[in-house]
Design a protein around this motif. Structure first.
Motif, PDB file in Angstrom:
ATOM      1  N   GLN A 105       0.838  -1.201   0.000  1.00  0.00           N
ATOM      2  CA  GLN A 105       0.000   0.000   0.000  1.00  0.00           C
ATOM      3  C   GLN A 105       0.873   1.251   0.000  1.00  0.00           C
ATOM      4  O   GLN A 105       0.536   2.256  -0.624  1.00  0.00           O
ATOM      5  CB  GLN A 105      -0.952   0.021   1.203  1.00  0.00           C
ATOM      6  N   ARG A 106       2.012   1.179   0.703  1.00  0.00           N
ATOM      7  CA  ARG A 106       2.904   2.329   0.751  1.00  0.00           C
ATOM      8  C   ARG A 106       3.451   2.612  -0.648  1.00  0.00           C
ATOM      9  O   ARG A 106       3.537   3.754  -1.082  1.00  0.00           O
ATOM     10  CB  ARG A 106       4.060   2.053   1.719  1.00  0.00           C
ATOM     11  N   PHE A 107       3.801   1.548  -1.339  1.00  0.00           N
ATOM     12  CA  PHE A 107       4.283   1.692  -2.712  1.00  0.00           C
ATOM     13  C   PHE A 107       3.229   2.405  -3.566  1.00  0.00           C
ATOM     14  O   PHE A 107       3.514   3.354  -4.295  1.00  0.00           O
ATOM     15  CB  PHE A 107       4.584   0.307  -3.294  1.00  0.00           C
ATOM     16  N   LEU A 108       1.985   1.928  -3.464  1.00  0.00           N
ATOM     17  CA  LEU A 108       0.925   2.488  -4.309  1.00  0.00           C
ATOM     18  C   LEU A 108       0.611   3.929  -3.926  1.00  0.00           C
ATOM     19  O   LEU A 108       0.313   4.762  -4.781  1.00  0.00           O
ATOM     20  CB  LEU A 108      -0.330   1.615  -4.224  1.00  0.00           C
ATOM     21  N   THR A 109       0.700   4.241  -2.629  1.00  0.00           N
ATOM     22  CA  THR A 109       0.462   5.617  -2.182  1.00  0.00           C
ATOM     23  C   THR A 109       1.521   6.546  -2.760  1.00  0.00           C
ATOM     24  O   THR A 109       1.210   7.585  -3.356  1.00  0.00           O
ATOM     25  CB  THR A 109       0.512   5.685  -0.639  1.00  0.00           C
ATOM     26  N   LEU A 110       2.795   6.154  -2.595  1.00  0.00           N
ATOM     27  CA  LEU A 110       3.878   7.002  -3.109  1.00  0.00           C
ATOM     28  C   LEU A 110       3.727   7.212  -4.607  1.00  0.00           C
ATOM     29  O   LEU A 110       3.839   8.338  -5.104  1.00  0.00           O
ATOM     30  CB  LEU A 110       5.236   6.347  -2.822  1.00  0.00           C
ATOM     31  N   SER A 111       3.472   6.141  -5.329  1.00  0.00           N
ATOM     32  CA  SER A 111       3.438   6.295  -6.780  1.00  0.00           C
ATOM     33  C   SER A 111       2.214   7.097  -7.222  1.00  0.00           C
ATOM     34  O   SER A 111       2.289   7.873  -8.167  1.00  0.00           O
ATOM     35  CB  SER A 111       3.506   4.941  -7.490  1.00  0.00           C
ATOM     36  N   SER A 112       1.102   6.972  -6.522  1.00  0.00           N
ATOM     37  CA  SER A 112      -0.092   7.727  -6.937  1.00  0.00           C
ATOM     38  C   SER A 112       0.049   9.213  -6.610  1.00  0.00           C
ATOM     39  O   SER A 112      -0.315  10.068  -7.401  1.00  0.00           O
ATOM     40  CB  SER A 112      -1.343   7.207  -6.238  1.00  0.00           C
ATOM     41  N   LEU A 113       0.579   9.513  -5.441  1.00  0.00           N
ATOM     42  CA  LEU A 113       0.613  10.911  -5.014  1.00  0.00           C
ATOM     43  C   LEU A 113       1.753  11.700  -5.628  1.00  0.00           C
ATOM     44  O   LEU A 113       1.622  12.893  -5.891  1.00  0.00           O
ATOM     45  CB  LEU A 113       0.695  10.998  -3.489  1.00  0.00           C
ATOM     46  N   ALA A 114       2.878  11.036  -5.851  1.00  0.00           N
ATOM     47  CA  ALA A 114       4.033  11.783  -6.351  1.00  0.00           C
ATOM     48  C   ALA A 114       3.822  12.246  -7.782  1.00  0.00           C
ATOM     49  O   ALA A 114       4.551  13.077  -8.298  1.00  0.00           O
ATOM     50  CB  ALA A 114       5.293  10.937  -6.239  1.00  0.00           C
ATOM     51  N   ARG A 115       2.809  11.734  -8.401  1.00  0.00           N
ATOM     52  CA  ARG A 115       2.566  12.133  -9.787  1.00  0.00           C
ATOM     53  C   ARG A 115       1.748  13.414  -9.891  1.00  0.00           C
ATOM     54  O   ARG A 115       1.528  13.934 -10.972  1.00  0.00           O
ATOM     55  CB  ARG A 115       1.818  11.036 -10.516  1.00  0.00           C
ATOM     56  N   TYR A 116       1.292  13.883  -8.758  1.00  0.00           N
ATOM     57  CA  TYR A 116       0.469  15.089  -8.738  1.00  0.00           C
ATOM     58  C   TYR A 116       1.209  16.239  -9.401  1.00  0.00           C
ATOM     59  O   TYR A 116       2.391  16.427  -9.194  1.00  0.00           O
ATOM     60  CB  TYR A 116       0.169  15.418  -7.275  1.00  0.00           C
ATOM     61  N   HIS A 117       0.533  17.025 -10.191  1.00  0.00           N
ATOM     62  CA  HIS A 117       1.160  18.101 -10.960  1.00  0.00           C
ATOM     63  C   HIS A 117       2.331  17.582 -11.752  1.00  0.00           C
ATOM     64  O   HIS A 117       3.469  17.988 -11.565  1.00  0.00           O
ATOM     65  CB  HIS A 117       1.638  19.225 -10.039  1.00  0.00           C
ATOM     66  N   GLY A 118       2.049  16.652 -12.610  1.00  0.00           N
ATOM     67  CA  GLY A 118       3.130  16.095 -13.403  1.00  0.00           C
ATOM     68  C   GLY A 118       4.050  15.345 -12.471  1.00  0.00           C
ATOM     69  O   GLY A 118       3.608  14.714 -11.526  1.00  0.00           O
ATOM     70  N   LYS A 119       5.337  15.441 -12.710  1.00  0.00           N
ATOM     71  CA  LYS A 119       6.249  14.647 -11.895  1.00  0.00           C
ATOM     72  C   LYS A 119       7.004  15.497 -10.897  1.00  0.00           C
ATOM     73  O   LYS A 119       8.041  15.122 -10.392  1.00  0.00           O
ATOM     74  CB  LYS A 119       7.215  13.901 -12.807  1.00  0.00           C
ATOM     75  N   GLN A 120       6.429  16.651 -10.622  1.00  0.00           N
ATOM     76  CA  GLN A 120       7.090  17.597  -9.732  1.00  0.00           C
ATOM     77  C   GLN A 120       7.589  16.950  -8.444  1.00  0.00           C
ATOM     78  O   GLN A 120       8.653  17.252  -7.971  1.00  0.00           O
ATOM     79  CB  GLN A 120       6.093  18.696  -9.412  1.00  0.00           C
TER      80      GLN A 120
END
Ligand code: HEC
Ligand code: HEC
Ligand code: HEC
Ligand code: HEC
Length: 483
Positions: free
Chosen positions: A442-457
């Motif tokens: 779940q931590r993996f999926l959280t990081l990957s989903s949220l870090a993509r916010y506003h492109g890859k900023q």
């Protein structure tokens, strides 16, 4: 049975069902992170619609025999059977693709979900489930058809078997067409907003991300609550027979899904938020709404299982697989969750781990949602857990989570919240306590989903390093520890 499972149960077949789907999703997500061409492009200003409260409950099915149209009726070249895909990254037009059927047919596994019931794995599952008795072929078994084809009531299944070969066809997600098909092809249709289409014509509002999640989780989490639909229940019996464990997470599954549309963010939540969201917020928005809505669906399913005398209970698939499927070692004992009693499997590790940031900062905390959760988990692990009582509590917590999901559906996550959650997730990696597989996944999926916010900023080197590390750890656990 209990003492045997707790002691030294070895899981020879478990690696093939645990986490395989989720690992393949991780692989594809990680691939996408480094593919700069696909992310971070800005989209044109979104369409606007008058703002009114979002409707979040799917219309109840009537229970009468409905006349489904079948996917073939959508496939005409002039309707949805054209060719080509749109590049949503550039300048997506507000027009629909008109190639939805073609995309579904060629790229979307939903179109093959019936035919795989003839495969070797399905045959093996059916044979194992029969336990030496007469085998019901998977492609005739209602327990399988209920999720692998258009969801219907039991009487409907009996008289509409010609719809099965469509698999998970258009009407599975857009609603039974008999109510809307005649309007759908008129010029008037395009002038209606999605709320009206749902209210007056039962054309499900898939632009509402909460409802969209509810549609997906009907099959990807399961559902025994709709008395007008055959039960969709993936229990430990089917998993032990060889079915992949269902470990659904909305943002990552939406990424993996072969979409046949470009997102229209201004219409996600009936445009409640001003300014309207941008399409790059999709992953974070789906993550937040999705985590809460799937947790709610899991609790509803748990309640319905507890209420049904026909369902095994407590249901093993709701608990940490590794609680039973490994020899007890000191390291495993250390994996104990706060409040968990040794010798009892930890409950709810997939749907509830990592959900705290979405539950805690809320005023609902006054009502003690976090506490309720804690008590519930403890009770589920207690030998005196009683079915009616647990069902009642489960529904109450489920309802609260659904309300929270509804709020998130209207607001998404703020950049500040995203930053906090990301920091916290990175911080968690420096915590030396051993972590359970579900928690790490779940931590993996959280990081990957949220870090993509506003492109890859926010896809910082730190986040990328953490994602790589988690992936290696998760794969190693599946490959070596559990054979
Ligand atoms: C609660 C809904 C549900 C039920 C009930 C269900 N399935 Fe599935 N099945 C799924 C979902 C969802 C997937 C995809 C899993 C994933 O990738 O997350 C799947 C995947 C599969 C696969 C693997 C496909 C692949 O290529 O990996 C097979 C085979 C299968 N199901 C057969 C069956 C059989 C046989 C039954 C009846 C005994 C059954 N299913 C009942 C939802 C269900
Ligand atoms: C697994 C669920 C699912 C299935 C199956 C499915 N769709 Fe969709 N469809 C969606 C979602 C989610 C959206 C995006 C939300 C939206 O824009 O309405 C969408 C969007 C669309 C759109 C664009 C709507 C718009 O306003 O931009 C069309 C057209 C469409 N689907 C047609 C079809 C057809 C035709 C089929 C069958 C061949 C089909 N869909 C099967 C889930 C599904
Ligand atoms: C009617 C039941 C049903 C609904 C509704 C449904 N799915 Fe599925 N989905 C399935 C089944 C069954 C499979 C497995 C098909 C296969 O493997 O051939 C599947 C497979 C998938 C896969 C491929 C998983 C993999 O391991 O490759 C994705 C991604 C997916 N679904 C996403 C979604 C999303 C997103 C929604 C909601 C918009 C949704 N599904 C709605 C039943 C459903
Ligand atoms: C409370 C203990 C318990 C939990 C929790 C549990 N199982 Fe099991 N599992 C068993 C027992 C006992 C068996 C053997 C009897 C049977 O087949 O049902 C078994 C059998 C299996 C098998 C067949 C093993 C083989 O070698 O043939 C698989 C696969 C499996 N479980 C997967 C899972 C998965 C995946 C989870 C988590 C979603 C899980 N189990 C959670 C107790 C548990």
């Amino acid at each position: 049975m209990e003492s045997q499972t707790m002691g030294s149960l070895r899981a020879s077949g478990i690696a093939s069902v645990l986490g395989i789907a989720i690992l393949s999703i991780m692989a594809s997500l990680l691939g996408q992170e480094t593919d700069s061409s696909r992310r971070g492009q800005s989209l044109p200003p979104a369409l606007t619609e008058p703002s009114t409260p979002a409707r979040t409950n799917l219309p109840k099915t009537s229970g009468n025999l409905r006349t489904f149209q079948g996917t073939g009726s959508c496939s005409a070249i002039a309707c949805h059977g054209g060719v080509g895909r749109q590049n949503c990254g550039d300048q997506p037009s507000s027009e629909i693709w008109r190639s939805e059927y073609t995309v579904w047919m060629t790229d979307d596994p939903h179109s093959r979900s019936f035919s795989i019931l003839y495969d070797d794995l399905a045959t093996k599952i059916a044979t194992n489930l029969a336990q030496g008795g007469p085998v019901v072929p998977a492609y005739q078994d209602l327990r399988c058809l209920s999720c692998h084809t258009l969801p219907r009531s039991e009487p409907e299944f009996e008289v509409t078997s010609q719809l099965n070969p469509d698999g998970v066809g258009c009407e599975s997600c857009h609603g039974p067409a008999s109510d809307w098909i005649s309007q759908h092809t008129t010029s008037n249709w395009r002038t209606l907003d999605s709320r009206t289409k749902q209210r007056d014509y039962q054309f499900w509002d898939t632009k509402n991300l909460l409802q969209r999640t509810q549609i997906c989780s009907g099959c990807h989490v399961g559902n025994r609550n709709d008395s007008n639909l055959a039960d969709r229940d993936m229990n430990h019996d089917m998993i032990a027979a060889g079915h992949p464990r269902l470990a659904f997470e909305m943002a990552s599954y939406s990424d993996l899904h072969a979409n046949h549309w470009c997102e229209k963010p201004a219409r996600w939540s009936e445009n409640i938020r001003t300014p309207a969201p941008s399409a790059s917020e999709r992953s974070a928005w789906l993550w937040a709404t999705g985590r809460l809505a799937t947790a709610s669906a899991a609790l509803e399913l748990s309640a319905a299982r507890a209420e049904s005398q026909a369902a095994p209970w407590p249901e093993f698939s709701e608990t940490n697989c590794y609680s039973c499927h490994q020899e007890l070692t000191p390291e495993l004992a250390a994996l104990k969750k706060p409040g968990q009693r040794l010798g009892r499997p930890a409950w709810g590790t997939w749907y509830f781990s990592g959900i705290e940031p979405l539950v805690r900062p809320n005023p609902m905390e006054q009502g003690g949602l976090v506490e309720l959760f804690g008590n519930y988990g403890k009770l589920m692990q207690s030998p005196v857990a009683n079915r009616p009582k647990m069902a009642l509590e489960s529904r109450q917590i489920g309802q609260k989570l659904r309300d929270l999901a509804d709020q998130r559906n209207q607001t998404g996550l703020s950049p500040n919240e995203i930053k906090q959650i990301l920091d916290q997730q990175i911080h968690n990696s420096t915590d030396p306590a051993p972590k359970a597989w579900d928690e790490e996944a779940q931590r993996f999926l959280t990081l990957s989903s949220l870090a993509r916010y506003h492109g890859k900023q926010w896809m910082s080197p730190q986040v990328l390093r953490e994602l790589d590390m988690l992936k290696i750890r998760l794969q190693a656990t599946t490959a070596t520890k559990v054979r």
